[in-house]
Structures are given as structure tokens and as C-alpha cells.
Scaffold this motif. Structure first.
Motif, PDB file in Angstrom:
ATOM      1  N   LEU A 126      -5.582  -1.996  -4.204  1.00  0.00           N
ATOM      2  CA  LEU A 126      -5.141  -3.110  -3.364  1.00  0.00           C
ATOM      3  C   LEU A 126      -6.295  -4.030  -2.961  1.00  0.00           C
ATOM      4  N   ARG A 127      -7.510  -3.480  -2.876  1.00  0.00           N
ATOM      5  CA  ARG A 127      -8.672  -4.318  -2.577  1.00  0.00           C
ATOM      6  C   ARG A 127      -8.881  -5.371  -3.667  1.00  0.00           C
ATOM      7  N   THR A 154       0.923   3.923  -3.034  1.00  0.00           N
ATOM      8  CA  THR A 154       0.625   5.322  -2.725  1.00  0.00           C
ATOM      9  C   THR A 154       1.716   6.228  -3.267  1.00  0.00           C
ATOM     10  N   ARG A 167      -3.508   8.043  -1.791  1.00  0.00           N
ATOM     11  CA  ARG A 167      -3.862   7.040  -0.780  1.00  0.00           C
ATOM     12  C   ARG A 167      -5.139   6.287  -1.163  1.00  0.00           C
ATOM     13  N   GLU A 189       0.827  -1.213   0.000  1.00  0.00           N
ATOM     14  CA  GLU A 189       0.000   0.000   0.000  1.00  0.00           C
ATOM     15  C   GLU A 189       0.861   1.262   0.000  1.00  0.00           C
ATOM     16  N   ARG A 228      -5.393   2.271  -2.054  1.00  0.00           N
ATOM     17  CA  ARG A 228      -6.255   1.391  -1.259  1.00  0.00           C
ATOM     18  C   ARG A 228      -7.276   0.689  -2.139  1.00  0.00           C
TER      19      ARG A 228
END
Length: 198
Positions: A194-195, A85, A187, A81, A191
Motif C-alpha cells: 500500500l505504501r 491483508t 499485515r 489495507e 502495508r
């Protein structure tokens, strides 16, 4: 006070003209004049206008390539993450600064075709950041830090596509600004991505 070396003056002038009048109108003659040198002196340092454009991207804009290549070489140093980012943060800045330079090419299909051919010969082009991020994500997949079945190319395309879209999507809004800061955007995109692949 001593003036900067010719190559530095040429790069500074090229960067400024490409930002203000666009790549299509920033001729080598105009760049040389703004740099205070002859066009022949410009060609002593750069093989072509496209070579100069690529050098401006590498030396005057945020360094996306080295960042991603470094992450691919040593996955596992920080969280995925955090890495995504940082990539999104730098890519958003890179596209915000490079989009105004390259946008004018799309107004002249013939010039764009010539420019694309020259970039191919130089081994450069807008596909390179996708390949860099794909390489980083493949390294993370090999290290077992993202899903084994993750489509790394699609993920790289989604991440960088969002960053490129941010570069021009909000110019026409009343404020001319995106609804999130670059940090919030980076950010959030990391996120969300990454899910899907985490």
C-alpha cells in the motif's frame, strides 16, 4: 453409517494423494483405488486428472478466487489495507496447501507440458489469482482509493509472489517455520504494498 457420495470420496482421495505423493504420481487409477471405486466411476465425475486437480484446488483449498472477485465487485466496503491483508492471508494459506500438490510436476517437463495444455483448455492456471487481484486493484483505482498511476498488475504480482514464496522458502530453516505468523506476514505485506500504490 452411510459412506459419502462417490464424487466426495474421489475428491478426498485425490486431495490426500496429491498432498502425500504429489500430483505427478497420483494417477487416476491410484485415486480411484483410494476412493474405493473404479477408474470408470472416476471418469463419470471428472473428465481428466487435470479436471480433478482443478476441482481439488477449488473445493478443498482456501477460496482465493471468490474472495477477490467479491472485493472487486464491491470496492469500498472495507479499507484497502484490510482487503489486501485478507487477500494475503488467504493467498499465503492457498499457496502453502497447493505448492506441495503441484511441485512434483516440475520434475517431469513432459508431464508439466501436458498438464499446462489441459489447464489452458479448462481456462485455469497459476496466472488466474494474479488476474483476480489485478481486477480488484483496478476496481479500487477506478474508485479513487489507490493512486491513479498505480501499476495494478505489478502490485498483484508482488503481493501473490510474496505469498507463493512464503509457501516454500522456510522449509530448510532449523525450525522449518517462517519468522512471522501468517497474520503478521499478511499485515506486513499489505502495508508495504500500500505504501507503493496508496
Amino acid at each position: 453409517m452411510q459412506s459419502p457420495p462417490t464424487r466426495v470420496r474421489i475428491l478426498d482421495a485425490a486431495h490426500e494423494l496429491m498432498l502425500t505423493i504429489g500430483l505427478a504420481r497420483a494417477t487416476t487409477k491410484a485415486i480411484a483405488k483410494a476412493a474405493g471405486c473404479s477408474e470408470a466411476a472416476l471418469y463419470k465425475h471428472f473428465a481428466s486428472k487435470e479436471d480433478l486437480f482443478v476441482t481439488v484446488l477449488k473445493e478443498r483449498l482456501p477460496k482465493l478466487g471468490p474472495l477477490v472477485e467479491g472485493l472487486a465487485a464491491e470496492p469500498g466496503e472495507r479499507s484497502v489495507e484490510s482487503n489486501l491483508t485478507e487477500i494475503a492471508r488467504q493467498a499465503a494459506l492457498f499457496y502453502a496447501e497447493s505448492f506441495p500438490i503441484a511441485a512434483s510436476l516440475y520434475a517431469d517437463p513432459q508431464l508439466k507440458r501436458r498438464h499446462d495444455e489441459a489447464l489452458r483448455e479448462l481456462g485455469a492456471g497459476p496466472h488466474m489469482p494474479i488476474e483476480w487481484v489485478d481486477g480488484y486493484l483496478r476496481a479500487e483505482r477506478s474508485a479513487g482509493r489507490i493512486r491513479e498511476d498505480a501499476d495494478t498488475y505489478a502490485a498483484a504480482s508482488l503481493l501473490l509472489g510474496a505469498c507463493a514464496q512464503r509457501a516454500f522458502a522456510y522449509d530448510m530453516t532449523p525450525s522449518g517455520e517462517p519468522p512471522q505468523t501468517r497474520e503478521e506476514f499478511a499485515r506486513g505485506v499489505a502495508r508495504a504494498l500500500l505504501r507503493g500504490i496508496g
